[in-house]
Design a protein around this motif. Structure first.
Motif, short mmCIF file in Angstrom:
data_model
loop_
_atom_site.label_atom_id
_atom_site.label_comp_id
_atom_site.label_asym_id
_atom_site.label_seq_id
_atom_site.Cartn_x
_atom_site.Cartn_y
_atom_site.Cartn_z
N GLY A 227 59.98 45.88 -23.80
CA GLY A 227 60.69 46.65 -22.79
C GLY A 227 59.96 47.93 -22.45
O GLY A 227 59.87 48.32 -21.28
N HIS B 140 60.91 38.10 -16.69
CA HIS B 140 62.19 38.65 -17.12
C HIS B 140 63.06 37.59 -17.76
O HIS B 140 63.70 37.83 -18.77
CB HIS B 140 62.91 39.28 -15.93
CG HIS B 140 62.38 40.64 -15.59
ND1 HIS B 140 62.26 41.64 -16.52
CD2 HIS B 140 61.88 41.14 -14.45
CE1 HIS B 140 61.73 42.71 -15.95
NE2 HIS B 140 61.48 42.43 -14.69
N LEU C 191 61.87 36.98 -21.16
CA LEU C 191 62.20 38.11 -22.02
C LEU C 191 63.65 38.05 -22.45
O LEU C 191 64.01 38.23 -23.61
CB LEU C 191 61.92 39.41 -21.28
CG LEU C 191 61.70 40.59 -22.19
CD1 LEU C 191 60.25 40.58 -22.65
CD2 LEU C 191 62.02 41.89 -21.50
N ASP D 80 56.97 47.12 -20.41
CA ASP D 80 57.50 46.76 -19.11
C ASP D 80 57.84 47.98 -18.29
O ASP D 80 57.47 48.08 -17.12
CB ASP D 80 58.76 45.93 -19.32
CG ASP D 80 58.63 44.56 -18.71
OD1 ASP D 80 57.56 43.97 -18.88
OD2 ASP D 80 59.58 44.12 -18.05
N ALA D 81 58.53 48.89 -18.91
CA ALA D 81 58.96 50.08 -18.19
C ALA D 81 57.76 50.86 -17.68
O ALA D 81 57.77 51.40 -16.57
CB ALA D 81 59.81 50.96 -19.12
N ALA E 299 61.26 42.94 -28.85
CA ALA E 299 61.80 43.11 -27.50
C ALA E 299 61.76 44.57 -27.08
O ALA E 299 61.56 44.89 -25.91
CB ALA E 299 63.23 42.58 -27.45
N GLU E 300 61.91 45.46 -28.04
CA GLU E 300 61.89 46.88 -27.71
C GLU E 300 60.51 47.28 -27.18
O GLU E 300 60.38 47.94 -26.15
CB GLU E 300 62.24 47.71 -28.95
CG GLU E 300 62.30 49.19 -28.67
CD GLU E 300 62.42 49.99 -29.96
OE1 GLU E 300 62.95 49.44 -30.94
OE2 GLU E 300 61.97 51.14 -29.98
#
Lengths: 126, 126
Positions: free
Chosen positions: B80, B109, B112, B83-84, B76-77
């Motif tokens: 993210g 989202h 996620l 994604d960012a 997930a990190e």
DNA sequence: GAAACCTTGACACGACCGTGGTAAGGTTCC
DNA sequence: GGAACCTTACCACGGTCGTGTCAAGGTTTC
């Protein structure tokens, strides 16, 4: 003016001009052009270039992978297909530590990284 | 019995035994083993192998890319961070219908979040 | 107990990736 | 008007990917 040329941008983002052109060709960051065709990197592009470097080095992923992620967000059909494939994957709640395959995947790079870390970042080309 | 050996599985899925081993090594499809270590492909694995072929040929993507997608859903990190990076990308409104895009974003989202919620806190990054 | 499978490991090879260099030519700056 | 930059287009090189093949050895089956 508010934009840097490719060489200046390269210096402040720790890429090489060569790689900036490569990144552009990969479709990841496409700066606007001057009248004469010069690439002009604005603050946003510079920031994204730095973040991109962070991504690639920290998580050890290639530009192709990020390009694929981009493709995934643009092509909903592809995203759905990939999704569907994963949906059919069997769940292993707490069977085996799932880091086994990951280790293999990163192993190929580990030697390179170790080597690069051991070698001083001097000008390798003369 | 309900499982095929590697050669039989290869024949019914249009892969080669070599590639089946390669796919396993890439962490994509890992069949269970017999007592003696023989790979045993069940119906689920066979189906996923066929779908995998469909994915790779139809969308022209490599196993590495699917592996990356897998990594994205497990870490997930990393997801993210990627994604960012995309969040900071400039949008081109005329290329993508806004409603479409928004729906996709929301969908992503939610998935996620679901994944992060379902995943145990094993995000001990190196 | 031999044929026909299976296992892992290695060599090979063309294609592409990441990266640098260089050449031929246009632009900007002073 | 020349230095210093920019452009595109190539060549090169090691590395990885996808794939085949082969070798040395264990297993299954008859």
């Amino acid at each position: 003016m508010d934009a840097l040329t490719i060489q200046e941008a390269a210096q402040t983002t720790d890429w090489s001009p060569r790689m900036l052109r490569y990144i552009e060709r990969a479709g990841l960051i496409e700066p606007r052009r001057s009248q004469a065709g010069y690439r002009l990197y604005g603050p946003g592009e510079l920031q994204r270039l730095r973040t991109l470097r962070e991504l690639t080095t920290r998580y050890d992923i290639g530009l192709g992978e990020i390009g694929f992620a981009m493709r995934l967000r643009r092509d909903a059909e592809l995203a759905g297909a990939v999704d569907a494939w994963f949906e059919a994957q069997p769940r292993r709640p707490e069977e085996v530590p799932p880091a086994e395959w990951l280790r293999w995947e990163q192993d190929k790079h580990s030697k390179l990284l170790a080597l690069a870390a051991a070698a001083p970042p001097a000008t390798s080309h003369a």
